[in-house]
Design an enzyme around this catalytic site. Structure first.
Site, mmCIF file in Angstrom:
data_model
loop_
_atom_site.group_PDB
_atom_site.id
_atom_site.type_symbol
_atom_site.label_atom_id
_atom_site.label_comp_id
_atom_site.label_asym_id
_atom_site.label_seq_id
_atom_site.Cartn_x
_atom_site.Cartn_y
_atom_site.Cartn_z
ATOM 1 N N GLY A 167 0.813 -1.207 0.000
ATOM 2 C CA GLY A 167 0.000 0.000 0.000
ATOM 3 C C GLY A 167 0.846 1.257 0.000
ATOM 4 O O GLY A 167 2.081 1.213 0.005
ATOM 5 N N ASN B 269 -2.939 -8.508 -0.053
ATOM 6 C CA ASN B 269 -3.875 -9.177 -0.968
ATOM 7 C C ASN B 269 -4.216 -8.295 -2.168
ATOM 8 O O ASN B 269 -5.030 -8.671 -3.008
ATOM 9 C CB ASN B 269 -5.154 -9.601 -0.237
ATOM 10 C CG ASN B 269 -6.015 -8.409 0.172
ATOM 11 O OD1 ASN B 269 -5.579 -7.271 0.176
ATOM 12 N ND2 ASN B 269 -7.261 -8.691 0.520
ATOM 13 N N GLY C 183 -3.633 -2.155 -2.207
ATOM 14 C CA GLY C 183 -2.204 -2.082 -2.492
ATOM 15 C C GLY C 183 -1.930 -2.338 -3.968
ATOM 16 O O GLY C 183 -2.761 -2.897 -4.689
ATOM 17 N N ASP D 257 -4.462 -12.612 2.441
ATOM 18 C CA ASP D 257 -5.470 -11.756 3.073
ATOM 19 C C ASP D 257 -5.326 -11.879 4.585
ATOM 20 O O ASP D 257 -5.407 -12.991 5.134
ATOM 21 C CB ASP D 257 -6.864 -12.213 2.633
ATOM 22 C CG ASP D 257 -7.966 -11.246 3.042
ATOM 23 O OD1 ASP D 257 -7.839 -10.581 4.090
ATOM 24 O OD2 ASP D 257 -8.977 -11.167 2.318
ATOM 25 N N THR E 267 -11.551 -6.776 8.019
ATOM 26 C CA THR E 267 -10.096 -6.661 7.820
ATOM 27 C C THR E 267 -9.421 -6.106 9.061
ATOM 28 O O THR E 267 -8.364 -6.584 9.484
ATOM 29 C CB THR E 267 -9.785 -5.764 6.605
ATOM 30 O OG1 THR E 267 -10.269 -6.395 5.420
ATOM 31 C CG2 THR E 267 -8.293 -5.524 6.463
ATOM 32 N N ARG F 127 2.259 -16.321 19.356
ATOM 33 C CA ARG F 127 2.814 -17.650 19.102
ATOM 34 C C ARG F 127 4.335 -17.615 18.943
ATOM 35 O O ARG F 127 5.041 -18.489 19.432
ATOM 36 C CB ARG F 127 2.160 -18.228 17.852
ATOM 37 C CG ARG F 127 2.565 -19.657 17.512
ATOM 38 C CD ARG F 127 1.721 -20.220 16.389
ATOM 39 N NE ARG F 127 1.823 -19.425 15.163
ATOM 40 C CZ ARG F 127 0.863 -18.641 14.697
ATOM 41 N NH1 ARG F 127 -0.279 -18.539 15.354
ATOM 42 N NH2 ARG F 127 1.021 -17.961 13.584
ATOM 43 N N TYR G 35 -14.865 1.844 9.219
ATOM 44 C CA TYR G 35 -13.430 2.111 9.379
ATOM 45 C C TYR G 35 -13.131 2.590 10.798
ATOM 46 O O TYR G 35 -12.237 2.057 11.470
ATOM 47 C CB TYR G 35 -12.978 3.149 8.362
ATOM 48 C CG TYR G 35 -11.498 3.443 8.384
ATOM 49 C CD1 TYR G 35 -10.573 2.481 7.966
ATOM 50 C CD2 TYR G 35 -11.012 4.678 8.801
ATOM 51 C CE1 TYR G 35 -9.208 2.747 7.969
ATOM 52 C CE2 TYR G 35 -9.655 4.956 8.803
ATOM 53 C CZ TYR G 35 -8.768 3.991 8.396
ATOM 54 O OH TYR G 35 -7.400 4.265 8.406
ATOM 55 N N LYS H 83 -11.025 0.281 13.469
ATOM 56 C CA LYS H 83 -9.750 0.657 14.068
ATOM 57 C C LYS H 83 -9.850 0.731 15.589
ATOM 58 O O LYS H 83 -8.910 0.355 16.305
ATOM 59 C CB LYS H 83 -9.282 2.011 13.502
ATOM 60 C CG LYS H 83 -8.819 1.969 12.054
ATOM 61 C CD LYS H 83 -7.539 1.175 11.904
ATOM 62 C CE LYS H 83 -6.958 1.306 10.510
ATOM 63 N NZ LYS H 83 -5.693 0.544 10.342
ATOM 64 N N TYR I 216 -4.913 -8.151 24.389
ATOM 65 C CA TYR I 216 -3.891 -9.190 24.230
ATOM 66 C C TYR I 216 -2.652 -8.852 25.058
ATOM 67 O O TYR I 216 -1.987 -9.741 25.596
ATOM 68 C CB TYR I 216 -3.496 -9.328 22.755
ATOM 69 C CG TYR I 216 -4.252 -10.389 21.990
ATOM 70 C CD1 TYR I 216 -3.630 -11.549 21.561
ATOM 71 C CD2 TYR I 216 -5.600 -10.214 21.679
ATOM 72 C CE1 TYR I 216 -4.319 -12.522 20.839
ATOM 73 C CE2 TYR I 216 -6.305 -11.164 20.960
ATOM 74 C CZ TYR I 216 -5.660 -12.326 20.543
ATOM 75 O OH TYR I 216 -6.352 -13.287 19.829
#
Length: 340
Positions: A32, A54, A58, A78, A112, A126, A165, A169, A179
């Site tokens: 992008g 994906n 971009g 993706d 997304t 991980r 959007y 976000k 997390y």
């Protein structure tokens, strides 16, 4: 896993040094506008870069010049789908960012941002990587506070046309901090304010690209609203430098941190500057204001100054001249292609 650090704290200012940086960096959305500049900046600093995209918004042309670099690798994927990639640092820059792009597929945009955040954080958890989220000034919505500080919770319409959007976000930020608190994932969240520069698309619908393309074509410059709404424009090189410093700031510096230019300008004044710099014959015309379009947008970058030793150095006219030259060449190439 690391224990979590209280939000918004940093033990000492970061330097621009990259001696302690990881060697393998994953950039989601690396093809992008912003992501390609970030990939370039990381390569310039000697790192191995994996670009994941994906190509929804971009473009391959943004990274074609990087493909011959042995430290650069492109993966078409993706971010809404899980991935298993070994890296020490993950930049999550994958999301449509201009209103025409994210409103074209609002459900896909929201997913997304949410699923992309989950998959980024799961991967970071991980493999023990640091996850850096590219958030946005849109989390502040149409603000009642100016300039906007990181402690401001915003004024967002969750059911409006920009909600996919804005709330995507905001949800991504929530996931990043949860997390961090629950699993000890090393995170950083940077809130991007209006950014411009080469590699923006001709049709991306952002105000700077719109005005420049219209001015170079001597077409009417369209302003939605009365033109007195304000924005603060940061040149892309400055923004990338801010994220590189942020990534190098250490585990205690997690944000959120505003990254943008605090110099405020009205949209009407921006149109006049673009007309002047392009020697255009364009007229300015005014159309009805867009739904939920913010009246003011200006970052308070005190935290970035203190914690990252960062602030933008590119003056607006200097950045606009570089961007105009880019679009001028792009339009010339398009004319040649159409004439063939």
């Amino acid at each position: 896993m690391r224990s979590f650090i209280p939000i918004g704290t940093c033990r000492e200012p970061a330097s621009a040094s990259t001696t302690s940086w990881p060697k393998v960096v994953l950039v989601n959305g690396g093809a992008g506008f912003l992501g390609s500049h970030l990939c370039e900046g990381l390569l310039d600093r000697g790192h191995q870069v994996i670009c994941l995209d994906n190509f929804y918004t971009g473009r391959r042309i943004n990274i074609e010049h990087l493909l011959q670099n042995t430290r650069f690798r492109l993966l078409e994927h993706d971010v809404r789908q899980p991935y298993d990639i070994e890296a020490s640092l993950i930049f999550n820059f994958a999301s449509p960012a201009s209103p025409p792009d994210y409103q074209r597929d609002p459900v896909g945009t929201l997913l997304t941002n949410v699923l992309g955040a989950v998959n980024t954080l799961d991967a970071a958890r991980r493999i023990g990587a640091t996850a850096v989220q590219s958030s946005t000034s849109e989390v502040y919505g149409d603000p009642h506070e100016n300039p906007q500080r990181e402690t401001y919770f915003g004024n967002v319409n969750p059911i409006g046309p920009r909600g996919c959007y804005d709330e995507g976000k905001r949800s991504a930020e929530t996931l990043f901090f949860d997390y961090h608190r629950k699993y000890g994932v090393d995170i950083k969240v940077g809130r991007i304010f209006n950014t411009y520069g080469p590699r923006m698309r001709l049709d991306d619908g952002r105000v700077v690209s719109n005005f420049i393309v219209q001015a170079l074509s001597n077409a009417d410059i369209t302003i939605y609203g009365d033109g007195r709404q304000t924005r603060s424009f940061c040149y892309v090189d400055d923004l990338v430098d801010g994220f590189l410093r942020f990534a190098d700031a250490g585990e205690s510096c997690i944000g959120p941190i505003n990254l943008g230019n605090p110099a405020e300008i009205t949209v009407g004044d921006l149109a006049e500057i673009v007309i002047d710099l392009t020697n255009s014959r364009s007229r300015i015309i005014y159309l009805p204001a867009l739904t939920d379009d913010p009246r003011q947008r200006r970052p308070d970058i005190t935290r970035a100054r203190e914690e990252l030793n960062w602030w933008p150095s590119t003056e607006l006219k200097t950045g606009l001249k570089r961007t105009i030259a880019y679009f001028d060449a792009l339009l010339a190439e398009k004319q040649v292609a159409e004439a063939v």
